[in-house]
Every structure is written in C-alpha cells, then in structure tokens.
Design a protein around this motif. Sequence first.
Motif, PDB file in Angstrom:
ATOM      1  N   SER A  61       5.003  11.852 -12.075  1.00 60.35           N
ATOM      2  CA  SER A  61       4.572  11.334 -13.375  1.00 60.35           C
ATOM      3  C   SER A  61       5.668  10.451 -13.950  1.00 60.35           C
ATOM      4  O   SER A  61       6.832  10.875 -14.030  1.00 60.35           O
ATOM      5  N   LEU A  62       5.312   9.239 -14.324  1.00 56.79           N
ATOM      6  CA  LEU A  62       6.260   8.264 -14.847  1.00 56.79           C
ATOM      7  C   LEU A  62       5.830   7.795 -16.232  1.00 56.79           C
ATOM      8  O   LEU A  62       4.628   7.731 -16.531  1.00 56.79           O
ATOM      9  N   ASN A  63       6.813   7.464 -17.059  1.00 57.84           N
ATOM     10  CA  ASN A  63       6.582   6.847 -18.361  1.00 57.84           C
ATOM     11  C   ASN A  63       7.156   5.441 -18.345  1.00 57.84           C
ATOM     12  O   ASN A  63       8.358   5.267 -18.087  1.00 57.84           O
ATOM     13  N   ILE A  64       6.320   4.472 -18.625  1.00 61.22           N
ATOM     14  CA  ILE A  64       6.730   3.064 -18.665  1.00 61.22           C
ATOM     15  C   ILE A  64       6.697   2.608 -20.120  1.00 61.22           C
ATOM     16  O   ILE A  64       5.658   2.707 -20.778  1.00 61.22           O
ATOM     17  N   ASP A  65       7.829   2.138 -20.621  1.00 64.98           N
ATOM     18  CA  ASP A  65       7.938   1.686 -22.007  1.00 64.98           C
ATOM     19  C   ASP A  65       8.253   0.200 -22.016  1.00 64.98           C
ATOM     20  O   ASP A  65       9.277  -0.238 -21.466  1.00 64.98           O
ATOM     21  N   HIS A 103      10.918   5.944 -16.940  1.00 63.64           N
ATOM     22  CA  HIS A 103      11.516   7.276 -16.912  1.00 63.64           C
ATOM     23  C   HIS A 103      10.646   8.220 -16.086  1.00 63.64           C
ATOM     24  O   HIS A 103       9.419   8.060 -16.035  1.00 63.64           O
ATOM     25  N   GLU A 104      11.301   9.181 -15.462  1.00 60.26           N
ATOM     26  CA  GLU A 104      10.567  10.292 -14.870  1.00 60.26           C
ATOM     27  C   GLU A 104      10.178  11.258 -15.989  1.00 60.26           C
ATOM     28  O   GLU A 104      11.034  11.682 -16.772  1.00 60.26           O
ATOM     29  N   ARG A 105       8.909  11.593 -16.061  1.00 55.12           N
ATOM     30  CA  ARG A 105       8.440  12.408 -17.181  1.00 55.12           C
ATOM     31  C   ARG A 105       9.024  13.819 -17.144  1.00 55.12           C
ATOM     32  O   ARG A 105       9.382  14.385 -18.183  1.00 55.12           O
ATOM     33  N   LYS A 106       9.166  14.399 -15.972  1.00 56.28           N
ATOM     34  CA  LYS A 106       9.599  15.792 -15.877  1.00 56.28           C
ATOM     35  C   LYS A 106      11.070  15.940 -16.244  1.00 56.28           C
ATOM     36  O   LYS A 106      11.439  16.801 -17.057  1.00 56.28           O
ATOM     37  N   GLU A 144       4.575  -0.650 -26.100  1.00 60.61           N
ATOM     38  CA  GLU A 144       3.518  -0.300 -25.157  1.00 60.61           C
ATOM     39  C   GLU A 144       4.036   0.829 -24.271  1.00 60.61           C
ATOM     40  O   GLU A 144       4.929   0.632 -23.449  1.00 60.61           O
ATOM     41  N   GLN A 145       3.474   2.016 -24.446  1.00 58.34           N
ATOM     42  CA  GLN A 145       3.882   3.196 -23.679  1.00 58.34           C
ATOM     43  C   GLN A 145       2.781   3.554 -22.693  1.00 58.34           C
ATOM     44  O   GLN A 145       1.631   3.780 -23.091  1.00 58.34           O
ATOM     45  N   ILE A 146       3.156   3.629 -21.420  1.00 59.33           N
ATOM     46  CA  ILE A 146       2.193   3.888 -20.358  1.00 59.33           C
ATOM     47  C   ILE A 146       2.622   5.154 -19.618  1.00 59.33           C
ATOM     48  O   ILE A 146       3.712   5.210 -19.053  1.00 59.33           O
ATOM     49  N   GLY A 147       1.774   6.150 -19.659  1.00 59.00           N
ATOM     50  CA  GLY A 147       1.988   7.349 -18.868  1.00 59.00           C
ATOM     51  C   GLY A 147       1.102   7.308 -17.639  1.00 59.00           C
ATOM     52  O   GLY A 147      -0.113   7.153 -17.748  1.00 59.00           O
ATOM     53  N   VAL A 148       1.690   7.444 -16.459  1.00 60.28           N
ATOM     54  CA  VAL A 148       0.937   7.265 -15.225  1.00 60.28           C
ATOM     55  C   VAL A 148       1.319   8.343 -14.217  1.00 60.28           C
ATOM     56  O   VAL A 148       2.484   8.758 -14.148  1.00 60.28           O
ATOM     57  N   VAL A 149       0.340   8.807 -13.477  1.00 63.70           N
ATOM     58  CA  VAL A 149       0.555   9.743 -12.378  1.00 63.70           C
ATOM     59  C   VAL A 149       0.366   8.972 -11.073  1.00 63.70           C
ATOM     60  O   VAL A 149      -0.702   8.397 -10.833  1.00 63.70           O
ATOM     61  N   GLY A 159       0.832  -1.199   0.000  1.00 63.53           N
ATOM     62  CA  GLY A 159       0.000   0.000   0.000  1.00 63.53           C
ATOM     63  C   GLY A 159       0.855   1.233   0.000  1.00 63.53           C
ATOM     64  O   GLY A 159       2.069   1.182   0.118  1.00 63.53           O
ATOM     65  N   GLY A 160       0.181   2.364  -0.145  1.00 63.16           N
ATOM     66  CA  GLY A 160       0.899   3.625  -0.105  1.00 63.16           C
ATOM     67  C   GLY A 160       0.881   4.368  -1.414  1.00 63.16           C
ATOM     68  O   GLY A 160       0.936   5.597  -1.415  1.00 63.16           O
ATOM     69  N   LEU A 161       0.801   3.671  -2.548  1.00 53.50           N
ATOM     70  CA  LEU A 161       0.763   4.323  -3.842  1.00 53.50           C
ATOM     71  C   LEU A 161      -0.600   4.143  -4.491  1.00 53.50           C
ATOM     72  O   LEU A 161      -1.243   3.100  -4.344  1.00 53.50           O
ATOM     73  N   VAL A 162      -1.009   5.167  -5.226  1.00 55.65           N
ATOM     74  CA  VAL A 162      -2.274   5.132  -5.955  1.00 55.65           C
ATOM     75  C   VAL A 162      -2.047   5.750  -7.328  1.00 55.65           C
ATOM     76  O   VAL A 162      -1.416   6.809  -7.444  1.00 55.65           O
ATOM     77  N   HIS A 163      -2.558   5.078  -8.374  1.00 57.68           N
ATOM     78  CA  HIS A 163      -2.525   5.646  -9.719  1.00 57.68           C
ATOM     79  C   HIS A 163      -3.740   6.570  -9.869  1.00 57.68           C
ATOM     80  O   HIS A 163      -4.876   6.111  -9.869  1.00 57.68           O
ATOM     81  N   THR A 164      -3.485   7.849  -9.998  1.00 57.82           N
ATOM     82  CA  THR A 164      -4.598   8.772 -10.202  1.00 57.82           C
ATOM     83  C   THR A 164      -5.057   8.791 -11.654  1.00 57.82           C
ATOM     84  O   THR A 164      -6.231   9.028 -11.931  1.00 57.82           O
TER      85      THR A 164
END
Length: 497
Positions: free
Chosen positions: A128-132, A84-87, A48-53, A27-32
């Motif tokens: 914000s993270l990008n998962i490739d 990757h970190e998006r920022k 497959e590119q996933i952008g997640v906050v 627990g502790g993390l939530v995908h908004t």
Amino acid sequence: MKPNWQAFATLLLSALAFSGTTDAVEGGLVHTNAIRTIDLRSLPAVTEQIGVVVQNVRDSKAIKTFTVYIPHTKADRLAKVTVHERKSGAELQVSKMENEPLKYSWLPQPVEYRATLLQPLQPSEKISLNIDCVYLNTIEPRPKVVEQTGDQTWLWKDDARLLWAYPIHKEKTVVRTNGEIKSYSQIKESSKDGKSVTFGPFIGGESPNAPVEVRFRDNREQLEAMTHRREYFVSHWSNDLNILEHYALRNRAPALDAFDKVKQTMSRFMKARDNFVKTLLVKVPADAREMYVVDEIGNVSTSSVTSRQRLNGDAFKVMQLKPRYPLAGQWNYTWWHGYSVPLSNYLRVNRNHHALRVPFIGSIVGSASQNEEIPLTAINTYNTAVSKYELRITLPEGATNVDVRVPFDVDSIRQRPQSYYFDSSGRTVVVVEHANVAPSAVDAHVLVTYDYSMLSLWQKPLVIAFVVFALFALTSLGSRMQLGLAAKPALTAKKTQ
C-alpha cells in the motif's frame, strides 16, 4: 452530441504509455484499488492524495520501482510529489525521468516520476502506497468578474480517472472544498455529500474517462507571487547578514466590474466583507534590524513593525504593509524590502571552514480583514503561492570551495562571479532557481559551506591600503618632478680690457 476529444486523447495516451518500453511499464504491477482525494481547503495550493494498493502479478521476477504519471496539463503547476509506504510511513526516493518522445509525437506526453521501493516486491505480494502531489494555482475564478462585495466562486476541473502506468481494477476520486458547492459534473458515478463530491467508483475499463468539474464558493484571500527574489549578503567584517526581498504580487480573486471608492470606504467603516487585500504581513526574524521598504510606484502609505512576538515556541517580528489603495482582484503590486540580522546567528566556523545555514524562502500573508489589529495567528496562514523563485547568496570576497545543499530538488543551482565596490578578485554568488515553490519550503533551510582564511578577511583592507599608499607615493613623486620647461639662467658677460 459532440465527441469528447479530451477523454479520447487521454485514453489513447494511457494505452500508448502502458505499451512503452521502460522496465517499470512493461508489466508486472496492477492497481487493485486506488482512492484519490483532492483537497481544496488550503488554496491556492491544491493537494492531491492518492492511496493505492499495488500487486506484483509476475510469476518469478521481483519489482523494485513504482512509476507515477503527471499529466501534461498539470505538470507545469506541480510543486511537489512524494511517495510513502503506508504501513511504515517511510518516504521513498523519487526521481524525475527523462523519457524519449512517444512514437506519436502529436500527443502530449506525461511527466514520469519513478519511486524506488525499500524492499523488492516479490511475486503475488501487495503493498500500500500513498502518493502526495501539490499543485499551485490550478483553479480559476468563475465568474471572472464580480462586484466589490460579491462572493468568490472557483472552478476545479480534471479528468475523472487518473493516468496510470499500470492496469487498475477499481478507483474513485473525492473532492473536498472549504465552502458551499454550487455545481458539479453530473456523471453516472457521482454523488455529493455536504462540502465534498465523489466521482466513482470506476471498475476496470468499464467506465470511460471524462473531464469533470466542481464549482464552489471560497471568499478567503488567494495571492500569487509571480516573481520572488530573495538575496543574502554576507559580511564578516561587520558580522552582518543583509537580506533583501523583491516581490511581484497578484491578487488571484475575480476582477471587479467597477471600482467604487465610496463603497470601499463605507465597507471599511461598516466592517463589511469585500474582495480587497488590505494588509500584507511579512514574517521576519526576531533579531532583525534596520528594516526598510521601497515601493516602485509609491503605493505603500503605511508600514510598521511589531515588537518581538512568540507563537508556538517561534520568536519573530511582523512587518505590516498597508497599501494606499487596497489590492483588488487581478491587481498587481511590486515592491522590495530589506533588513539585517547578526551573521553569527547563522554561521558556524571551524578554523577556515565556514557553514552558513539560512531559510530557503520567506513567507508573506495577505489579509482582507477590516480590523486595524490583525490576530497574531494570521502570520502562519498560507495564502500566497510562489510561481517563480530565485535565491541569491553573495559570499565574501576570497571564499573558495563553495558547496550548496538544498533539502529538495530544485530547477537549477549555479555559481557566478560578481564584483562590488573595492573588490579586487570578485565574489562568488550562489543562485538557486525554482518554479512552483511548495508550501512546506517555508520551513526548509539552505546550507552553504565555503573556505575563508584570515588572509582573505584582510584582502580588501590590504588592497585598499595598497591603493591609497600607491596614490600617495605617486602624488609625492609627481610633486618632486619638474615636468615643465626650466628657465634658462642669466649669463653675465665679462668684459675684457
């Protein structure tokens, strides 16, 4: 209406995975919010590119890692996963985890990857993270059998919702294709816009998971190297680096309902499209020499090599192979080719310490063009996926303290001894094995360092000279030895009076 057991199993697996005992999943993390984009425009690789906050919802404890799940149905086709970190654009360190089996062992277990954040995520903070993820050969032809000049239609299928290690508030999936979309799953949260299909958005747990699919047309070439072995042989005496490549290739296009040689010949003269791969293009270094091709079944009828070419600052030559019979859908083709390059272009020497830097893998491109002259830019096209790859580097006899560095994780790296002609102590062979090679590996290099003294350089000539001298000495000694029975000298009897 039949029950959707696949969706039920996925939901149950997600619940069990989320209730696991690992620190990252407790627990502790939530995908908004999460947006997944499936790119089907660079087949046979599927990106497959996933952008997640992600938000830390704990009260006081910071979180240092982020978990990514790869479903078991796609894990054996995974070529690469990066986060990757998006920022900042910084790439995070990703490690594959070895988890204990789930309590309910009859359920398939996903593969877990864990990324380490650059800075711990404090309570209430978001990132914000990008998962490739890159997968190979995950789509199949539908129908599986077509006419020689028929269109190639492919089927992509997956779950509408992702398998997450954390709760998610909102997500959607966008599928992008290169050709016309023939059909797609008509669920409630789906829409089509040109060459793309959107599934979602899905809000929390309101929308159940379900398998979805997209059927689309794409007539481009798709090849699979079922096995590919690349071998390097290092020779300090001749300043030579010999390269040998073995291929077992398959055309992934739909199979033919019947092969018509007359129709195939007519399409060649009329410049009409068909489903045959007619030319194989192999990119070799510009300084390559002594090239050769050996076909296991004698199918290569024409082979040629271009002069030195230059494209985007890269100098190279192109070896062209034209099989006597073009490669139809689902047909296999096996051969090997080789060439030599100057060793000094790839080796750096500092006294007894040597550093060899060579490409990790070679590239090959299949072309269905009816033209005799194929554009030079075609050599940089990616249409061959390597399912099983093996790299061998044979070092000179006497090399010690061997160290191997590969810029990404591979399945295995080992060293084994190997003896060749006139070897006395044997050589060290570096063996690197990897399944599902990502397209980006074409630009990667392997660094092999080893110690090699002047005495080791002269080891083989001295051993050969010693053996020749020993044989000469034994022959000379043997020629002076009397091994047979000596003749008894004649006795003269002296008569006495």
